[in-house]
Design an enzyme around this catalytic site. Structure first.
Site: not given
Ligand SMILES: C[S@@+](CC[C@H](N)C(=O)[O-])C[C@H]1O[C@@H](n2cnc3c(N)ncnc32)[C@H](O)[C@@H]1O
Length: 840
Positions: A221, A366
């Site tokens: 993600c 987080c």
């Molecule tokens: C906490 S953020 C990630 C932050 C990133 N790791 C960073 O350091 O910049 C969570 C991310 O998960 C994505 N997301 C949500 N549901 C998801 C899924 N089922 N599969 C993949 N990504 C997903 C969201 O779009 C979001 O960008």
């Protein structure tokens, strides 16, 4: 009149817009911004950056502040008057969970209510100077400021992360502080430094992943990409200039728009070792060559895509970011964490199944909520039945203050606190899962007396017995060593809050957890039938995808590249705020029916709306590029070039890929293109015509992004300019050969072949090959033209001015003359996107 209006509070429209604004700011973890709200917001807030809209926004904000301003508790800092920064449910929940001792509670929440201090991190890929020279920039802070105002974070390796005692807002307002930050920045080049961010603790998870330069890493993600950036930095850390590491990163995210953001951010990295994909992480393709799943076979690492390292930074409720996003206080509730728990398990389980035996996965959030943290980790360990271990990393990064994971916690549902799944009424079983409790369990096992649960609730949750004998359950304590998980809390080191667990796969997962490809495919079909939008079922059969269709919508190579991303794709947002592929008119099947037009649609790839990835094999072109620039044989081109256009005669951009990326692409082709690739490799060559229609020997210019990689390997079309001529080039953009200060340089430039060339900054005794600062130029009939955007020229000039002792025309202002835009010959086809350029 004015007072009357204020007294009435915000107008209906204002209130709606305010709500939408807050809502939008907080949907980091891809949450529910409705399309309607977004549209309304756009209408009310105006679009773009135009002056009028800015003014509107300013007035809007002023209004909002007037309306929302409330008497501030004395203990609260001045910058937190916009939002309520307390929530009784939050207090009750976390007090019950004992995330800090009762004596600590006040200091914990007090810090949580203050804005997060600004921090920044240095991009080690582009900073080669001694880290020690960065020590103690705080001495620059005057006006009696705290001498620790800006200091390096003791736990961050190599002195590469810095932290201030001030929020970003304070930094912006206080000139002395701002100056100090600039001084720090100038020490190590602006380009090498990340923007001042509000949260360096987000950078912790990759540090525990133990990534080596030869590792194949999956960031499940990944968007907006701050951790992907760090992972790539680690991969590249020990590689020499002009060479590439053996490893690579696949950065995946479900959200197309956020993927675009990631692609944009990572351009600064100039890496050929990255693939960006767009899948639901819980269904990330296995890319398996065989029909049956035999992952223990000897060829497991070549016949399927398995990873040495997986970063599983899942979507979460995000209450660890309250200091950065105080609007979360208002929206906080127990349902958010509960609602994400199952998705978090699914994503992490997929990560573990894609991990090589011996490989490591970091699970992080987080959030402070044990339901999203320890409960997920406990469930992973339960399901993996000993094949996965929670690693004790207490001896790593010893200066990072962390607390052990919780072993006991409660589950809250509708205001009730539950200590065991046995307490959950049947009607709530679909939302309160056994895996949320420390000891897990199964509803099948605990059903008693037919339809009644232990509290005497019937299936509809209504108590059926007037005075049921209430069972009192003891608080559960997990048997797993969850103390090995790490909790970072805000008051320990003036940070945000974060949760990290390091898992290692020590043997293959139990057979019942390993799905065959067929099962995974069936699951996709099922999820779509149930309204789930897993895009994989929308794929077009490769056989269908090779039709040439006619449409306005064109491929990447047929239209201007937007500034922010490499690939063209119009996402839409559904009612829940989840982006989907635009299915019309991008979709190939619809295209023919929709817009018959004269323009040719390139052959579409397997995935709708996504340009195909095609190996570029045009030998004549490759040969001409190698010969024109004198690229040495150590720099392989065959098999390392890809395009996003299957019409190979009309290719405009060529991307360079590392050997590791090449292997993955080859496997992906063998398995029927299961990966939905939105971005791959480093844009290295771009078709360029002479404006005067003059023919040039090589149709492709070197891009600014690609220059750091190829610079040490080119032997022709490259010149070294004196600092003054280099500076003039950046200032005036186009200089006649006769006008260079160094006449010899002018002569050499005139003798170059017409077309693209590279000018490096001559630095004392350094040879051309050793030079680290270079720009792409165009040799025309009578002059040299810089092929770099104005902004980038300006940035590079600032960098040069910082090294003013090396630039002879000291003190002359960058602004002294508007750079002329009289490029005589070159026709800019690209947007000139560049990193010019400090080769790593
Ligand atoms: C906490 S953020 C990630 C932050 C990133 N790791 C960073 O350091 O910049 C969570 C991310 O998960 C994505 N997301 C949500 N549901 C998801 C899924 N089922 N599969 C993949 N990504 C997903 C969201 O779009 C979001 O960008």
């Amino acid at each position: 009149m004015f007072r009357l209006l204020r007294g009435k509070g915000p107008s209906h429209i204002q209130r709606k817009a305010q709500t939408s604004l807050r809502y939008r700011r907080c949907c980091k973890c891809k949450q529910q911004l409705s399309l309607k709200l977004k549209l309304k917001l756009k209408l009310k807030m105006g679009r773009g950056r135009g002056g009028k809209n800015r003014t509107q926004r300013k007035h809007f904000q002023q209004n909002r502040e007037n309306v929302w301003k409330q008497p501030r508790p004395e203990s609260l800092p001045s910058s937190t008057n916009l939002f309520d920064i307390q929530n009784p449910d939050f207090d009750h929940y976390y007090k019950e969970q004992n995330i800090v001792s009762p004596e600590e509670w006040d200091s914990f929440v007090q810090v949580l209510r203050t804005p997060l201090p600004a921090a920044f991190r240095i991009n080690s890929r582009f900073y080669s100077g001694p880290n020690s020279s960065l020590e103690n920039p705080a001495c620059e802070v005057d006006e009696g400021d705290d001498e620790d105002a800006i200091k390096s974070l003791p736990w961050y390796p190599d002195n590469f992360a810095w932290h201030s005692n001030f929020s970003r807002m304070q930094l912006r307002k206080n000139q002395a502080l701002k100056r100090s930050f600039t001084v720090v920045s100038s020490d190590c080049y602006l380009a090498a430094i990340g923007r001042a961010t509000a949260a360096i603790d987000y950078k912790v998870p990759p540090l525990f992943l133990d990534v080596h330069s030869n590792h194949i890493v999956l960031d499940m993600c990944a968007a907006p990409g701050s951790k992907t950036f760090q992972l790539l930095e680690i991969l590249h850390r020990s590689t020499k200039t002009g060479s590439l590491p053996d490893g690579m990163v696949i950065a995946n995210d479900l959200d197309v728009q956020r993927c675009n953001l990631l692609i944009h951010q990572i351009k600064r990295m100039c890496t050929a070792n990255l693939i960006v994909t767009n899948h639901e992480a819980q269904h990330f393709p296995r890319c398996y060559l065989k029909t049956d799943c035999d992952i223990t076979g000897p060829d497991q690492h070549t016949s399927q895509l398995l990873f040495d390292r997986v970063l599983c930074d899942v979507p979460c409720s995000g209450d660890g970011t309250l200091r950065k996003a105080p609007d979360l206080w208002r929206r906080w509730n127990t349902g958010t964490g509960n609602g994400l728990h199952n998705l978090q398990i699914s994503v992490a389980m997929r990560g573990l199944s894609l991990l090589k035996v011996g490989g490591k996965m970091v699970y992080s959030t987080c959030s402070m909520n044990p339901i999203e943290n320890e409960a997920v980790v406990a469930e992973l360990l339960r399901r993996c039945e000993g094949s996965v271990e929670l690693v004790d990393v207490s001896s790593e990064l010893p200066q990072l203050i962390r607390r052990p994971g919780l072993k006991r916690w409660k589950v809250f549902d509708k205001g009730n606190s539950l200590v065991s799944c046995k307490e959950v009424p049947k009607v709530r079983r679909s939302v309160v899962l056994p895996s949320m409790f420390p000891n897990g369990g199964s509803y099948r096992d605990i059903d008693c007396n037919g339809n009644c649960d232990v509290n005497g609730h019937s299936e509809d949750g209504v108590q059926t017995v007037e005075n049921p004998v209430m069972h009192v359950f003891a608080e559960e304590v997990s048997d797993f060593p969850l103390e090995r998980c790490m909790r970072l809390l805000p008051h320990d080191q003036n940070s945000g809050a974060f949760f990290i667990a390091v898992l290692q796969k020590i043997s293959p997962l139990p057979a019942n957890l390993v799905k065959t490809r067929k099962e995974v495919d069936n699951q996709h079909v099922e999820s779509v039938n149930h309204g789930n939008e897993d895009v994989q079922v929308l794929q077009i059969n490769p056989s269908e995808s090779t039709h040439e269709e006619v449409c306005e919508q064109d491929s990447e190579d047929n239209k201007n590249e937007p500034k922010t991303a490499d690939f063209k794709f119009s996402p839409v947002i559904d009612e829940e705020g989840y982006s989907k592929e635009a299915q019309e008119p991008h979709n190939v099947e619809n295209i023919a029916n929709v817009t018959p037009s004269k323009r040719k649609l390139q052959i579409q790839g397997k995935w709708r709306g996504i340009d195909p990835v095609v190996f570029f094999k045009d030998e004549a072109v490759i040969k001409s590029i190698r010969a024109f620039y004198g690229i040495d044989e150590q720099f392989p081109l065959d098999g390392h070039l890809v395009t996003r256009n299957s019409d190979t005669s009309n290719v405009k951009r060529i991307y360079y890929i590392s050997k590791s990326v090449k292997n993955v692409l080859e496997l992906n082709f063998s398995v029927g293109q299961q990966l939905k690739i939105t971005c791959v490799g480093l844009k290295i060559f771009e078709r360029q015509k002479s404006r005067e229609g003059r023919s040039v020997e090589c149709a492709f210019r070197i891009t600014s992004e690609g220059l750091p990689l190829i610079l040490p390997h080119i032997t022709k079309q490259i010149l070294s300019a004196s600092p003054i001529d280099f500076k003039h080039l950046l200032q005036y953009k186009n200089i006649k050969f006769a006008d260079f200060v160094d006449a010899k340089f002018g002569e050499k430039a005139a003798n170059l072949m017409p077309g693209c060339c590279v000018v490096v900054l001559g630095e004392g005794n350094k040879t051309v090959a050793e030079s680290s600062i270079a720009i792409v130029c165009w040799k025309g009939g009578a002059s040299l033209t810089v092929m770099v955007t104005s902004i980038e020229c300006q940035e590079l000039l600032e960098r040069l001015l910082m090294r003013s002792d090396k630039v002879t025309e000291k003190g002359s202002s960058v602004q002294e003359e508007e750079p002329s835009n009289n490029a005589e010959d070159v026709e800019q086809e690209s947007n000139g996107n560049s990193q010019d350029v400090e080769a790593a």
